[in-house]
Design an enzyme around this catalytic site. Structure first.
Site, PDB file in Angstrom:
ATOM      1  N   GLU A 165     -22.309 -11.331  43.573  1.00 19.97           N
ATOM      2  CA  GLU A 165     -22.487 -11.373  42.529  1.00 19.97           C
ATOM      3  C   GLU A 165     -21.964 -10.441  41.344  1.00 19.97           C
ATOM      4  OE1 GLU A 165     -25.159  -7.110  43.862  1.00 19.97           O
ATOM      5  OE2 GLU A 165     -26.475  -8.485  44.633  1.00 19.97           O
ATOM      6  N   GLU A 360     -29.201 -11.593  50.113  1.00 18.95           N
ATOM      7  CA  GLU A 360     -29.970 -10.474  50.261  1.00 18.95           C
ATOM      8  C   GLU A 360     -30.946 -10.149  49.273  1.00 18.95           C
ATOM      9  OE1 GLU A 360     -27.589  -7.229  48.216  1.00 18.95           O
ATOM     10  OE2 GLU A 360     -25.308  -8.511  48.380  1.00 18.95           O
TER      11      GLU A 360
HETATM   12  O1  IFM Z   1     -26.277  -2.423  47.705  1.00 20.62           O
HETATM   13  C1  IFM Z   1     -26.307  -3.609  47.180  1.00 20.62           C
HETATM   14  C2  IFM Z   1     -25.448  -4.573  47.330  1.00 20.62           C
HETATM   15  O2  IFM Z   1     -23.372  -4.105  48.236  1.00 20.62           O
HETATM   16  C3  IFM Z   1     -24.904  -5.362  46.576  1.00 20.62           C
HETATM   17  N1  IFM Z   1     -26.712  -6.409  46.376  1.00 20.62           N
HETATM   18  C4  IFM Z   1     -27.143  -5.177  45.545  1.00 20.62           C
HETATM   19  C5  IFM Z   1     -27.596  -4.031  47.001  1.00 20.62           C
HETATM   20  C6  IFM Z   1     -28.954  -3.005  46.474  1.00 20.62           C
HETATM   21  O3  IFM Z   1     -28.069  -2.144  45.138  1.00 20.62           O
END
Ligand code: IFM
Length: 456
Positions: A165, A360
């Site tokens: 990200e 994710e």
């Molecule tokens: O916890 C975070 C992660 O580190 C990166 N993506 C989003 C998740 C939830 O906010």
């Protein structure tokens, strides 16, 4: 109806070093920007830090045993740069590398494929003091660190992700200032985005050169699934602006070796982009094997203005994000699985030859252990079910989706929210470190065992 996923579909879970490891000053590890940020009063709710986190550093065996019980085929974790290279300098820490070698060996013994991310937001503090991601040197250092990691783990890790990200690292960290290092400078944020892209490309080259065998190389983006509030030219233009600085600022350089022209025009009052040097975009677009997609919720965008400082340089003066009623998670994020389907189908159309992983997806809810010790999280199960159903639908629509990584294995340090937001399918009692699988963990184990979704 049972929704079955293809044979070989990867069923994973994801975590990140600073969010779970703890042992912040152990075995030579030095502070990252998140150590500094979280120790700065007022930056993180409740004054929480990652000093101890879930204590994964000392409980790694127990955590891998949990993963094995779940039946995970893959585990996505990140390396702490300042554990591997304390102070950001060579020589690499043998103890730091031993921790990751031990983790990877245990995973392999458990039959779980390690998926290593090199950067999940924890820049060594020394580099921030020398300018951080807005400076080109940071990208060059990242490639050196990638080579060190490949040399130490390349014989056992076959899937690597350069960055997690980069939008958050650049725009929450240097634009809105709500993430480390907490700067609010639009120009610095745009420079950071470019140097993160460059870091990715240089690291891909370094990994290919240093890895002993062909490996699967990737980048993980939190792409924004965008919808106009109303079907008007004004709202559609607001979507275009957010798409430029939220999505295409990464997709275009990485997959097409170019900057979006509209982004350059939108940000002309902030920068002339002269920090992009000849040859940079060729390096950024060094081919990768798979794209990681992180998805939580869509964003509805309208013409208007947003508060500043904002994470949207060049767009904040032209867009707003109206509140749309509907179910929400404890993060106040809308629950809307269609956004995941829309995003995957968009990528199918725009990048037809790039395989995808959902790296994710998950949800925070206010979980607690009941007096009998159970943790019942039906809302999370409903969320996961809906999103896996959307992923299954996308497969049916021809999306080349190879796997799904649930965020997250454990409740953990949720950045500026501290320990108040629980994303885990395993509950962590932070004072004791005790792990208790939630109902969603059992549900996910059942999904993995049957290779798809149970009837609902
Ligand atoms: O916890 C975070 C992660 O580190 C990166 N993506 C989003 C998740 C939830 O906010």
């Amino acid at each position: 109806m049972n929704a079955l996923f293809p044979d070989g579909f990867r069923w994973g879970s994801a975590t990140a070093a600073y969010q779970i490891e703890g042992a912040a000053a152990e075995d030579g590890r030095t502070p990252s920007i998140w150590d500094t940020f979280s120790r700065t009063p007022g930056r993180v709710r409740n004054g929480d830090t990652g000093d101890i986190a879930t204590d994964h550093y000392h409980r790694v065996r127990e955590d891998i045993a949990l993963m094995k019980e779940l039946g995970l085929t893959d585990y996505r974790f990140s390396l702490s740069w300042s554990r591997v290279l304390p102070g950001g300098r060579r020589p690499a820490s043998q103890k730091g590398l031993d921790f990751y070698r031990g983790l990877v060996d245990e995973l392999l013994d458990a039959g779980i494929r390690p998926v290593a991310t090199l950067y999940h937001w924890d820049l060594p503090q020394e580099y921030e003091e020398e300018g951080g991601w807005p400076e080109r040197a940071t990208a060059e250092r990242f490639a050196e660190y990638a080579a060190v990691a490949a040399g130490a783990l390349g014989d056992r890790v076959a899937t690597w992700t350069t960055l997690n990200e980069p939008w958050c690292a650049a725009f929450l960290g240097y634009g809105a200032g709500v993430h480390a290092p907490g700067r609010t400078d639009d120009r610095a944020a745009l420079r950071a985005a470019h140097h993160l892209n460059l870091a990715h490309g240089l690291a891909v080259q370094a990994l290919r050169a240093a890895l002993p065998a062909p490996a699967e190389l990737s980048l993980t983006l939190n792409l924004h699934a965008l919808r106009p509030y109303a079907d008007t030219p004004e709202d559609r233009d607001a979507v275009r602006r957010i798409d430029a600085v939220g999505n295409r600022i990464f997709l275009d350089p990485v997959f097409h070796g170019r900057l979006p022209e509209d982004l350059v025009a939108d940000t002309a009052g902030i920068t002339d982009w002269s920090f992009v040097h000849d040859g940079d975009l060729e390096a950024v677009s060094t081919p990768i094997d798979v794209l990681g997609v992180n998805y939580y919720c869509p964003a509805v965008v309208a013409a208007g203005t947003s508060e500043t400082p904002s994470p949207w340089p060049g767009a904040a003066g032209h867009v707003r994000f109206p509140y749309v009623p509907g179910p929400r998670t404890a993060m106040d994020w809308p629950v809307d699985a269609d956004g995941l389907y829309e995003l995957l189908v968009r990528l199918r159309d725009e990048l037809p030859h790039v395989p995808l992983l959902i790296t994710e997806n998950g949800a925070a809810y206010d979980d607690y252990a009941d007096p009998e010790g159970g943790v019942h999280d039906p809302e999370r199960i409903a969320y996961l079910h809906a999103h896996l159903a959307a992923a299954h639908r996308a497969l049916g629509a021809g999306v080349d989706l190879r796997g799904y990584f649930l965020w997250s294995l454990l409740d953990n340090f949720e950045w500026a929210y501290g320990y108040g937001k629980r994303f885990g399918i395993v509950h962590v009692d932070f004072p004791t470190g005790r792990r208790t699988p939630k109902d969603s963990a059992r549900w996910y184990a059942d999904v993995i065992a049957r290779g798809g979704l149970p009837p609902r």
